[in-house]
Write a protein that holds these residues in place. Structure first.
Motif, PDB file in Angstrom:
ATOM      1  N   SER A  26       0.204  -7.376   2.040  1.00 64.13           N
ATOM      2  CA  SER A  26       1.377  -7.247   1.168  1.00 64.13           C
ATOM      3  C   SER A  26       2.647  -6.829   1.902  1.00 64.13           C
ATOM      4  CB  SER A  26       1.080  -6.240   0.059  1.00 64.13           C
ATOM      5  OG  SER A  26       0.763  -4.984   0.634  1.00 64.13           O
ATOM      6  N   GLY A  75       1.307   8.140   4.257  1.00 61.90           N
ATOM      7  CA  GLY A  75       1.527   6.880   3.551  1.00 61.90           C
ATOM      8  C   GLY A  75       1.963   7.081   2.106  1.00 61.90           C
ATOM      9  N   THR A  76       2.375   5.973   1.527  1.00 62.53           N
ATOM     10  CA  THR A  76       2.834   5.969   0.137  1.00 62.53           C
ATOM     11  C   THR A  76       1.652   6.181  -0.803  1.00 62.53           C
ATOM     12  OG1 THR A  76       4.420   4.334   0.909  1.00 62.53           O
ATOM     13  CG2 THR A  76       4.315   4.689  -1.457  1.00 62.53           C
ATOM     14  N   GLN A  77       0.490   5.705  -0.368  1.00 62.03           N
ATOM     15  CA  GLN A  77      -0.706   5.886  -1.204  1.00 62.03           C
ATOM     16  C   GLN A  77      -0.922   7.379  -1.486  1.00 62.03           C
ATOM     17  OE1 GLN A  77      -2.610   4.269  -3.240  1.00 62.03           O
ATOM     18  NE2 GLN A  77      -4.261   3.383  -2.045  1.00 62.03           N
ATOM     19  N   ASP A  80       1.767   8.745  -3.901  1.00 61.41           N
ATOM     20  CA  ASP A  80       1.461   8.451  -5.307  1.00 61.41           C
ATOM     21  C   ASP A  80       0.340   9.364  -5.814  1.00 61.41           C
ATOM     22  OD1 ASP A  80       3.276   6.278  -5.529  1.00 61.41           O
ATOM     23  OD2 ASP A  80       1.819   4.890  -4.673  1.00 61.41           O
ATOM     24  N   TYR A 101       0.004  -2.345  -8.333  1.00 59.73           N
ATOM     25  CA  TYR A 101      -0.967  -1.938  -7.315  1.00 59.73           C
ATOM     26  C   TYR A 101      -1.974  -1.022  -8.007  1.00 59.73           C
ATOM     27  CZ  TYR A 101      -2.333  -0.120  -2.699  1.00 59.73           C
ATOM     28  OH  TYR A 101      -3.004   0.229  -1.568  1.00 59.73           O
ATOM     29  N   LEU A 104      -1.965   2.818  -8.932  1.00 58.82           N
ATOM     30  CA  LEU A 104      -0.951   3.358  -9.840  1.00 58.82           C
ATOM     31  C   LEU A 104      -1.432   3.384 -11.289  1.00 58.82           C
ATOM     32  CD1 LEU A 104       2.162   1.708  -8.188  1.00 58.82           C
ATOM     33  CD2 LEU A 104       1.558   4.123  -8.181  1.00 58.82           C
ATOM     34  N   THR A 145       6.094  -0.046  -9.923  1.00 59.09           N
ATOM     35  CA  THR A 145       6.518  -0.362  -8.559  1.00 59.09           C
ATOM     36  C   THR A 145       7.793  -1.172  -8.679  1.00 59.09           C
ATOM     37  OG1 THR A 145       5.263  -2.428  -8.500  1.00 59.09           O
ATOM     38  CG2 THR A 145       4.169  -0.489  -7.641  1.00 59.09           C
ATOM     39  N   ASN A 149       4.807  -5.000  -6.664  1.00 63.74           N
ATOM     40  CA  ASN A 149       3.646  -5.640  -6.068  1.00 63.74           C
ATOM     41  C   ASN A 149       2.707  -5.907  -7.237  1.00 63.74           C
ATOM     42  OD1 ASN A 149       1.331  -6.387  -4.761  1.00 63.74           O
ATOM     43  ND2 ASN A 149       0.888  -4.374  -3.894  1.00 63.74           N
ATOM     44  N   ASP A 177       7.255   3.732  -7.383  1.00 65.79           N
ATOM     45  CA  ASP A 177       6.803   3.450  -6.030  1.00 65.79           C
ATOM     46  C   ASP A 177       7.774   2.414  -5.462  1.00 65.79           C
ATOM     47  OD1 ASP A 177       5.558   2.059  -3.877  1.00 65.79           O
ATOM     48  OD2 ASP A 177       3.604   2.849  -4.495  1.00 65.79           O
ATOM     49  N   VAL A 179       8.023   1.365  -2.157  1.00 66.96           N
ATOM     50  CA  VAL A 179       7.645   1.077  -0.771  1.00 66.96           C
ATOM     51  C   VAL A 179       8.194  -0.277  -0.284  1.00 66.96           C
ATOM     52  CG1 VAL A 179       5.360   0.046  -1.241  1.00 66.96           C
ATOM     53  CG2 VAL A 179       5.727   1.363   0.864  1.00 66.96           C
ATOM     54  N   TYR A 180       8.534  -1.183  -1.227  1.00 69.43           N
ATOM     55  CA  TYR A 180       9.092  -2.496  -0.840  1.00 69.43           C
ATOM     56  C   TYR A 180      10.621  -2.537  -0.932  1.00 69.43           C
ATOM     57  CZ  TYR A 180       4.248  -3.876  -1.304  1.00 69.43           C
ATOM     58  OH  TYR A 180       2.883  -3.949  -1.161  1.00 69.43           O
ATOM     59  N   SER A 205       5.384   1.706   5.632  1.00 72.41           N
ATOM     60  CA  SER A 205       4.368   0.661   5.833  1.00 72.41           C
ATOM     61  C   SER A 205       4.887  -0.752   5.613  1.00 72.41           C
ATOM     62  CB  SER A 205       3.196   0.858   4.870  1.00 72.41           C
ATOM     63  OG  SER A 205       2.440   1.986   5.225  1.00 72.41           O
ATOM     64  N   LYS A 206       5.493  -0.975   4.461  1.00 71.13           N
ATOM     65  CA  LYS A 206       5.687  -2.359   4.014  1.00 71.13           C
ATOM     66  C   LYS A 206       7.030  -2.944   4.426  1.00 71.13           C
ATOM     67  CE  LYS A 206       1.761  -1.921   1.960  1.00 71.13           C
ATOM     68  NZ  LYS A 206       0.565  -2.634   2.413  1.00 71.13           N
ATOM     69  N   ARG A 214       1.268   5.492   9.111  1.00 71.77           N
ATOM     70  CA  ARG A 214       0.772   6.274   7.972  1.00 71.77           C
ATOM     71  C   ARG A 214       1.774   7.352   7.556  1.00 71.77           C
ATOM     72  NH1 ARG A 214      -0.524   3.606   5.589  1.00 71.77           N
ATOM     73  NH2 ARG A 214      -1.737   4.831   4.132  1.00 71.77           N
TER      74      ARG A 214
HETATM   75  C1  PLP Z   1       2.945  -0.423  -4.354  1.00 77.37           C
HETATM   76  C2  PLP Z   1       2.190   0.082  -3.177  1.00 77.37           C
HETATM   77  N1  PLP Z   1       2.177   1.406  -2.915  1.00 77.37           N
HETATM   78  C3  PLP Z   1       1.527   1.900  -1.866  1.00 77.37           C
HETATM   79  C4  PLP Z   1       0.816   1.095  -1.013  1.00 77.37           C
HETATM   80  C5  PLP Z   1       0.153   1.726   0.172  1.00 77.37           C
HETATM   81  O1  PLP Z   1       1.183   2.046   1.074  1.00 77.37           O
HETATM   82  P1  PLP Z   1       0.989   2.978   2.351  1.00 77.37           P
HETATM   83  O2  PLP Z   1       0.472   2.117   3.454  1.00 77.37           O
HETATM   84  O3  PLP Z   1       2.388   3.469   2.636  1.00 77.37           O
HETATM   85  O4  PLP Z   1       0.070   4.071   1.994  1.00 77.37           O
HETATM   86  C6  PLP Z   1       0.775  -0.283  -1.250  1.00 77.37           C
HETATM   87  C7  PLP Z   1      -0.015  -1.188  -0.389  1.00 77.37           C
HETATM   88  O5  PLP Z   1      -0.179  -2.348  -0.624  1.00 77.37           O
HETATM   89  C8  PLP Z   1       1.504  -0.797  -2.336  1.00 77.37           C
HETATM   90  O6  PLP Z   1       1.542  -2.094  -2.598  1.00 77.37           O
END
Ligand code: PLP
Length: 358
Positions: A26, A75-77, A80, A101, A104, A145, A149, A177, A179-180, A205-206, A214
Motif C-alpha cells: 500500500s 509506526g502508525t499501526q 492507532d 484498513y 481501524l 483514514t 486506504n 489516520d 499516513v498517506y 512508512s507510506k 517503524r
Molecule cells: C491506514 C493505515 N494505517 C497504518 C498502516 C501501518 O502503517 P505503519 O507501517 O506506519 O505502522 C497502514 C498500512 O498499510 C495503513 O494503511
C-alpha cells in the motif's frame, strides 16, 4: 479483547512470499538506507521514551500543537492502537468509515462496539449525515483514514470540519489516520489542527517510503497524549532509535526532495494504472496515494477468485476486495518501482485476455 485475524495480512502471508511481483503493497516503494546517515552512536532506548523533545516539537508545529501533544510510536499501526486503548472502554462505541484498513475497525470493535458507515463508488463520498445518524450517546470516536486506504479518496477541509464539529458536539473525538497524506500534491491541513477533539496518527512508512524505520506518531491534546504514553509503556516502551534518526532526516533536510520524488513517482505510476483500467474496462476512482481499488474484470466472479487466478497463472500478488468488505473489487498497490509495475500490469492483462479467450 477478542481480535479477529487481520485478513489482509493473512492473505499476504499466503500469496506474497513466493510471488514474482508484489502489487498489493500500500505504500510508495522503499528508499535505500544508504540515503541516510545511520550512525546513532549507542543503540539504546530513546530517552525520554516518548521521543526526542525537539523532534516532537518539530512534528507538533505541523499540527499547530505543542511537543507535549506528540508521542512517537513504532509506526502508525501502534499510533492507532495506543489511541484506541487510551480512549475506549468496554461499552464504548465508535463510528468507523469504511472501507478502511482493518485494524481501524477491528481494534475498537474488540474493546467496545462499532457502527460502520460505508462509502460507495464511484466517488466514495462520505455523508456527514450518515455519520451523524450512526452516533449514539456512548460514541467516543469517529474514525477514518484520509486519504483512504484502499480507495484513495481524499476528503476536503469542509467535510473534515463538519466531522470534527459533529464529534465535538457529541463529546466524542475524531481520529484520522493520515499516513498517506503527504502523498497528496497539496495536502490539506492535518486533522489535529482542527481542534482539541481531533487526533492525527501518521508516520513515515507510506508517503516517505520508510516502512522499515517503524516510526510513527500520535498528535492529541495533552491529557490524551499522557494516556497514550501510559499504554506505550506496556507495548514498545520507546520508538526505535534508528528509525527516529532516519525520520528526523526524512522530515528535515531531505523532506522536500523525498516528497518531490515520491509524488512524481506516484503520478507516473498512476497514469500507467489509468491506461490499464481503461484498456480492461474497469471502474475505478483516480486515487490520491498509491492504491487503486478497481472493479474485478469481467470473466471473474469475485476479488478472491480474480486475485488467486492471477497469482496462480502469473505469480503476481494483489489484494482482494473481500478483505475490505467489498468483494467485487481488488486493491492494486502501484507504489512499486515503475519497471515492476509495468511487468505486473502486463502479466495481469495477459491473464485477463487468456481467460476471456482473446
Ligand atoms: C491506514 C493505515 N494505517 C497504518 C498502516 C501501518 O502503517 P505503519 O507501517 O506506519 O505502522 C497502514 C498500512 O498499510 C495503513 O494503511
Amino acid at each position: 479483547m477478542d481480535l479477529p485475524p487481520f485478513e489482509l495480512e493473512r492473505w499476504l502471508d499466503e500469496y506474497e512470499p513466493n510471488a514474482d511481483l508484489m502489487l498489493a503493497e500500500s505504500g510508495v516503494r522503499s528508499l535505500p538506507a544508504d540515503r541516510f546517515d545511520l550512525d546513532v552512536g549507542e543503540l539504546g532506548y530513546v530517552i525520554p521514551t516518548d521521543g526526542d523533545p525537539q523532534f516532537r516539537a518539530d512534528i507538533a508545529e505541523r499540527y499547530d500543537r505543542s511537543a507535549d501533544e506528540v508521542v512517537l510510536t513504532c509506526g502508525t499501526q501502534e499510533a492507532d492502537f495506543l489511541t484506541f486503548m487510551a480512549l475506549l472502554e468496554e461499552g464504548d462505541h465508535a463510528v468507523v468509515v469504511s472501507p478502511t484498513y482493518q485494524s481501524l475497525k477491528s481494534v475498537p470493535e474488540s474493546v467496545g462496539s462499532v457502527t460502520e458507515v460505508r462509502t460507495e463508488p464511484p466517488a466514495w463520498d462520505l455523508s456527514v449525515d450518515a455519520v451523524a445518524d450512526a452516533m449514539r450517546a456512548e460514541t467516543r470516536l469517529v474514525v477514518l483514514t484520509n486519504p483512504s486506504n484502499p480507495t484513495g479518496k481524499y476528503l476536503g477541509p469542509e467535510t473534515m470540519r463538519a466531522l470534527y464539529d459533529l464529534a465535538a458536539d457529541n463529546d466524542a473525538y475524531l481520529l484520522v489516520d493520515e499516513v498517506y497524506r503527504m502523498l497528496a500534491d497539496d495536502p490539506h491541513p492535518p486533522a489535529a489542527a482542527l481542534g482539541p477533539r481531533a487526533i492525527s496518527a501518521a508516520g513515515v512508512s507510506k508517503s516517505y517510503g520508510l516502512a522499515g524505520a517503524r516510526l510513527g506518531w500520535v498528535v492529541a491534546h495533552p491529557e490524551l497524549a499522557d494516556e497514550v504514553r501510559k499504554w506505550k509503556d506496556y507495548t514498545t516502551i520507546s520508538p526505535p532509535m534508528l528509525g527516529q534518526h532516519i525520520a528526523k532526516q526524512a522530515l528535515g533536510e531531505q523532506e522536500d526532495e523525498i516528497l518531490r520524488e515520491n509524488r512524481a513517482h506516484a503520478k507516473a505510476n498512476r497514469d500507467r494504472v489509468a491506461e490499464f483500467v481503461d484498456d480492461y474496462d474497469l471502474d475505478w476512482f483516480e486515487p490520491v496515494g498509491v492504491n487503486a481499488f478497481p472493479t474485478v474484470p469481467e470473466g471473474f466472479d469475485s476479488g478472491k477468485e480474480f486475485c488467486r487466478s492471477v497469482y496462480d497463472a502469473e505469480s503476481v500478488t494483489l489484494a482482494p476486495g473481500e478483505v475490505f468488505g467489498y468483494p467485487d473489487r481488488f486493491r492494486l498497490g502501484f507504489g512499486l518501482h515503475t519497471e515492476e509495475l509495468e511487468d505486473g500490469l502486463e502479466r495481469i492483462g495477459r491473464h485477463i485476455d487468456a481467460v476471456r479467450g482473446e
